[in-house]
Motif scaffolding. Sequence first.
Motif, PDB file in Angstrom:
ATOM      1  N   GLU A  27       0.831  -1.212   0.000  1.00  0.00           N
ATOM      2  CA  GLU A  27       0.000   0.000   0.000  1.00  0.00           C
ATOM      3  C   GLU A  27       0.859   1.254   0.000  1.00  0.00           C
ATOM      4  O   GLU A  27       0.567   2.222  -0.718  1.00  0.00           O
ATOM      5  N   GLN A  28       1.940   1.232   0.774  1.00  0.00           N
ATOM      6  CA  GLN A  28       2.833   2.386   0.844  1.00  0.00           C
ATOM      7  C   GLN A  28       3.464   2.660  -0.527  1.00  0.00           C
ATOM      8  O   GLN A  28       3.526   3.820  -0.974  1.00  0.00           O
ATOM      9  N   LEU A  29       3.903   1.613  -1.198  1.00  0.00           N
ATOM     10  CA  LEU A  29       4.530   1.775  -2.516  1.00  0.00           C
ATOM     11  C   LEU A  29       3.527   2.297  -3.543  1.00  0.00           C
ATOM     12  O   LEU A  29       3.810   3.247  -4.284  1.00  0.00           O
ATOM     13  N   ILE A  30       2.347   1.707  -3.580  1.00  0.00           N
ATOM     14  CA  ILE A  30       1.346   2.101  -4.572  1.00  0.00           C
ATOM     15  C   ILE A  30       0.911   3.544  -4.370  1.00  0.00           C
ATOM     16  O   ILE A  30       0.812   4.322  -5.336  1.00  0.00           O
ATOM     17  N   ASN A  31       0.657   3.936  -3.138  1.00  0.00           N
ATOM     18  CA  ASN A  31       0.238   5.321  -2.880  1.00  0.00           C
ATOM     19  C   ASN A  31       1.329   6.308  -3.277  1.00  0.00           C
ATOM     20  O   ASN A  31       1.043   7.380  -3.836  1.00  0.00           O
ATOM     21  N   HIS A  32       2.576   5.951  -3.017  1.00  0.00           N
ATOM     22  CA  HIS A  32       3.703   6.799  -3.411  1.00  0.00           C
ATOM     23  C   HIS A  32       3.723   6.991  -4.929  1.00  0.00           C
ATOM     24  O   HIS A  32       3.838   8.130  -5.424  1.00  0.00           O
ATOM     25  N   LEU A  33       3.576   5.906  -5.662  1.00  0.00           N
ATOM     26  CA  LEU A  33       3.655   5.964  -7.121  1.00  0.00           C
ATOM     27  C   LEU A  33       2.499   6.763  -7.723  1.00  0.00           C
ATOM     28  O   LEU A  33       2.698   7.585  -8.624  1.00  0.00           O
ATOM     29  N   ILE A  34       1.300   6.530  -7.225  1.00  0.00           N
ATOM     30  CA  ILE A  34       0.141   7.259  -7.751  1.00  0.00           C
ATOM     31  C   ILE A  34       0.246   8.745  -7.428  1.00  0.00           C
ATOM     32  O   ILE A  34      -0.046   9.601  -8.280  1.00  0.00           O
ATOM     33  N   ASN A  35       0.702   9.052  -6.238  1.00  0.00           N
ATOM     34  CA  ASN A  35       0.875  10.466  -5.865  1.00  0.00           C
ATOM     35  C   ASN A  35       1.932  11.152  -6.727  1.00  0.00           C
ATOM     36  O   ASN A  35       1.877  12.376  -6.931  1.00  0.00           O
ATOM     37  N   LYS A  36       2.880  10.379  -7.236  1.00  0.00           N
ATOM     38  CA  LYS A  36       3.939  10.926  -8.086  1.00  0.00           C
ATOM     39  C   LYS A  36       3.511  11.053  -9.558  1.00  0.00           C
ATOM     40  O   LYS A  36       4.246  11.594 -10.369  1.00  0.00           O
ATOM     41  N   GLY A  37       2.340  10.503  -9.903  1.00  0.00           N
ATOM     42  CA  GLY A  37       1.813  10.738 -11.238  1.00  0.00           C
ATOM     43  C   GLY A  37       1.909   9.609 -12.241  1.00  0.00           C
ATOM     44  O   GLY A  37       1.730   9.845 -13.448  1.00  0.00           O
ATOM     45  N   VAL A  38       2.179   8.363 -11.800  1.00  0.00           N
ATOM     46  CA  VAL A  38       2.185   7.275 -12.770  1.00  0.00           C
ATOM     47  C   VAL A  38       0.764   7.054 -13.279  1.00  0.00           C
ATOM     48  O   VAL A  38      -0.219   7.348 -12.592  1.00  0.00           O
ATOM     49  N   THR A  39       0.653   6.514 -14.484  1.00  0.00           N
ATOM     50  CA  THR A  39      -0.665   6.368 -15.106  1.00  0.00           C
ATOM     51  C   THR A  39      -1.209   4.947 -15.036  1.00  0.00           C
ATOM     52  O   THR A  39      -2.272   4.660 -15.590  1.00  0.00           O
ATOM     53  N   GLY A  40      -0.482   4.055 -14.364  1.00  0.00           N
ATOM     54  CA  GLY A  40      -0.971   2.696 -14.201  1.00  0.00           C
ATOM     55  C   GLY A  40      -0.087   1.918 -13.246  1.00  0.00           C
ATOM     56  O   GLY A  40       1.084   2.238 -13.061  1.00  0.00           O
ATOM     57  N   ILE A  41      -0.680   0.904 -12.610  1.00  0.00           N
ATOM     58  CA  ILE A  41       0.042  -0.009 -11.738  1.00  0.00           C
ATOM     59  C   ILE A  41      -0.014  -1.397 -12.368  1.00  0.00           C
ATOM     60  O   ILE A  41      -1.092  -1.937 -12.615  1.00  0.00           O
ATOM     61  N   PHE A  42       1.164  -1.952 -12.636  1.00  0.00           N
ATOM     62  CA  PHE A  42       1.279  -3.248 -13.307  1.00  0.00           C
ATOM     63  C   PHE A  42       1.846  -4.249 -12.302  1.00  0.00           C
ATOM     64  O   PHE A  42       2.973  -4.089 -11.835  1.00  0.00           O
ATOM     65  N   ILE A  43       1.066  -5.269 -11.966  1.00  0.00           N
ATOM     66  CA  ILE A  43       1.508  -6.269 -10.990  1.00  0.00           C
ATOM     67  C   ILE A  43       1.854  -7.589 -11.677  1.00  0.00           C
ATOM     68  O   ILE A  43       1.410  -7.864 -12.788  1.00  0.00           O
ATOM     69  N   LEU A  44       2.689  -8.363 -10.990  1.00  0.00           N
ATOM     70  CA  LEU A  44       3.014  -9.724 -11.419  1.00  0.00           C
ATOM     71  C   LEU A  44       3.766  -9.774 -12.748  1.00  0.00           C
ATOM     72  O   LEU A  44       3.533 -10.639 -13.588  1.00  0.00           O
ATOM     73  N   GLY A  45       4.671  -8.825 -12.914  1.00  0.00           N
ATOM     74  CA  GLY A  45       5.566  -8.839 -14.062  1.00  0.00           C
ATOM     75  C   GLY A  45       6.918  -9.418 -13.670  1.00  0.00           C
ATOM     76  O   GLY A  45       7.059 -10.067 -12.623  1.00  0.00           O
ATOM     77  N   SER A  46       7.925  -9.157 -14.490  1.00  0.00           N
ATOM     78  CA  SER A  46       9.266  -9.682 -14.217  1.00  0.00           C
ATOM     79  C   SER A  46       9.819  -9.129 -12.907  1.00  0.00           C
ATOM     80  O   SER A  46      10.303  -9.878 -12.052  1.00  0.00           O
ATOM     81  N   LYS A  77      -8.057  -3.176  -4.497  1.00  0.00           N
ATOM     82  CA  LYS A  77      -8.682  -2.433  -3.397  1.00  0.00           C
ATOM     83  C   LYS A  77      -7.872  -1.192  -3.033  1.00  0.00           C
ATOM     84  O   LYS A  77      -8.427  -0.105  -2.816  1.00  0.00           O
ATOM     85  N   ILE A  78      -6.549  -1.345  -2.971  1.00  0.00           N
ATOM     86  CA  ILE A  78      -5.680  -0.212  -2.619  1.00  0.00           C
ATOM     87  C   ILE A  78      -5.745   0.882  -3.684  1.00  0.00           C
ATOM     88  O   ILE A  78      -5.873   2.063  -3.384  1.00  0.00           O
ATOM     89  N   VAL A  79      -5.658   0.484  -4.943  1.00  0.00           N
ATOM     90  CA  VAL A  79      -5.666   1.458  -6.046  1.00  0.00           C
ATOM     91  C   VAL A  79      -7.003   2.175  -6.123  1.00  0.00           C
ATOM     92  O   VAL A  79      -7.067   3.385  -6.401  1.00  0.00           O
ATOM     93  N   ASP A  80      -8.098   1.450  -5.894  1.00  0.00           N
ATOM     94  CA  ASP A  80      -9.439   2.045  -5.806  1.00  0.00           C
ATOM     95  C   ASP A  80      -9.771   2.905  -7.033  1.00  0.00           C
ATOM     96  O   ASP A  80     -10.246   4.033  -6.906  1.00  0.00           O
ATOM     97  N   SER A  81      -9.453   2.371  -8.220  1.00  0.00           N
ATOM     98  CA  SER A  81      -9.811   3.009  -9.501  1.00  0.00           C
ATOM     99  C   SER A  81      -9.101   4.340  -9.763  1.00  0.00           C
ATOM    100  O   SER A  81      -9.490   5.086 -10.665  1.00  0.00           O
ATOM    101  N   ARG A  82      -8.052   4.647  -9.003  1.00  0.00           N
ATOM    102  CA  ARG A  82      -7.339   5.905  -9.253  1.00  0.00           C
ATOM    103  C   ARG A  82      -6.556   5.852 -10.567  1.00  0.00           C
ATOM    104  O   ARG A  82      -6.412   6.872 -11.253  1.00  0.00           O
ATOM    105  N   VAL A  83      -6.031   4.689 -10.894  1.00  0.00           N
ATOM    106  CA  VAL A  83      -5.362   4.439 -12.176  1.00  0.00           C
ATOM    107  C   VAL A  83      -5.708   3.007 -12.577  1.00  0.00           C
ATOM    108  O   VAL A  83      -6.153   2.211 -11.748  1.00  0.00           O
ATOM    109  N   PRO A  84      -5.510   2.636 -13.841  1.00  0.00           N
ATOM    110  CA  PRO A  84      -5.752   1.245 -14.236  1.00  0.00           C
ATOM    111  C   PRO A  84      -4.769   0.275 -13.568  1.00  0.00           C
ATOM    112  O   PRO A  84      -3.610   0.623 -13.321  1.00  0.00           O
ATOM    113  N   VAL A  85      -5.253  -0.933 -13.286  1.00  0.00           N
ATOM    114  CA  VAL A  85      -4.408  -2.005 -12.761  1.00  0.00           C
ATOM    115  C   VAL A  85      -4.224  -3.062 -13.847  1.00  0.00           C
ATOM    116  O   VAL A  85      -5.201  -3.601 -14.380  1.00  0.00           O
ATOM    117  N   PHE A  86      -2.966  -3.346 -14.181  1.00  0.00           N
ATOM    118  CA  PHE A  86      -2.614  -4.380 -15.151  1.00  0.00           C
ATOM    119  C   PHE A  86      -2.083  -5.589 -14.369  1.00  0.00           C
ATOM    120  O   PHE A  86      -1.262  -5.416 -13.466  1.00  0.00           O
TER     121      PHE A  86
END
Length: 295
Positions: free
Chosen positions: A27-46, A67-76
């Motif tokens: 949750e801490q990592l995702i909130n940091h990234l979204i607050n910094k302006g990334v346009t998507g969160i991609f999980i389970l990659g390399s 649940k954490i992202v809560d539709s703020r950006v797309p989740v891949f």
Amino acid sequence: MYEGIITPIVTPFNRDNKQKINYNATEQLINHLINKGVTGIFILGSNGEFHVLSHTEKIEFAKRVVKIVDSRVPVFAGTGACYTGEVVTLSKEMEDIGVDALSIVTPYFIQPSNEEILNYYETIAKNVKIPIILYNIPKNTGCNIAPNTVESLSQIDNICGIKDSSGDMDNLKSYIEAAKDQNFDVLVGSDSKIIDGYKMGATGAIAGTSNVITDVVVSLFKLLKSGEVKKAEELQNDIDVLRNVLKLGTVPSILKRSVELANISPVGLARKPVNEPSEQVDEKILEMLSHYELV
């Protein structure tokens, strides 16, 4: 359209023998990234170590992330595997969970023919309704998706793009040309090639370095969008300071340690058998973070 900087996040683990997923750190990592302006969160990659996570862990992780992202950006969510049936099952479950799109790598270890790759993606696409992003990373899989295969797949309604991590700009250009008449996005998967890809027509990048130097990578894309190419080139070159340090250990050990030492999130170590970085490597990481004023 998928554009901008999408972060393929590392999967945080607790620092213990069991190395279970650390959801507070997630949750801490995702909130940091979204607050910094990334346009998507991609999980389970390399960098997300999908290859050392069980099916059950992948499902629970996706539920928590959505649940954490809560539709703020797309989740891949990455759902690729060697067995088509396994990919179909996981992809359908991810769709039910509520991820916005799937990222599906080609089968690895084996080297499937073009026809087999085509059948692989066609079968998966028939079983889900949400968008699918093809994932080409020949260094890790041993096969490169052929441009004519991309052309055929781009005509399927829910196959909407490809992440190309080949690092070969001729290859990326061939994908852009192959799907130019379709609603199909080409995303750069090589962080050193973001500008080159954008100039050719790529709509964005899935950039592992944005786990750490989020401001640099997000600003790079914003400058490109505003036509400030010279300033963007300075930031593109600046990414190499991090990329050179990432070579000092097995993926994603150095990236995760960088996230920790920058006090972004306590994401823990890469799962065994990958080793923890040495004290000497930590010193190199701290030098790199100092360059970016992150320590």
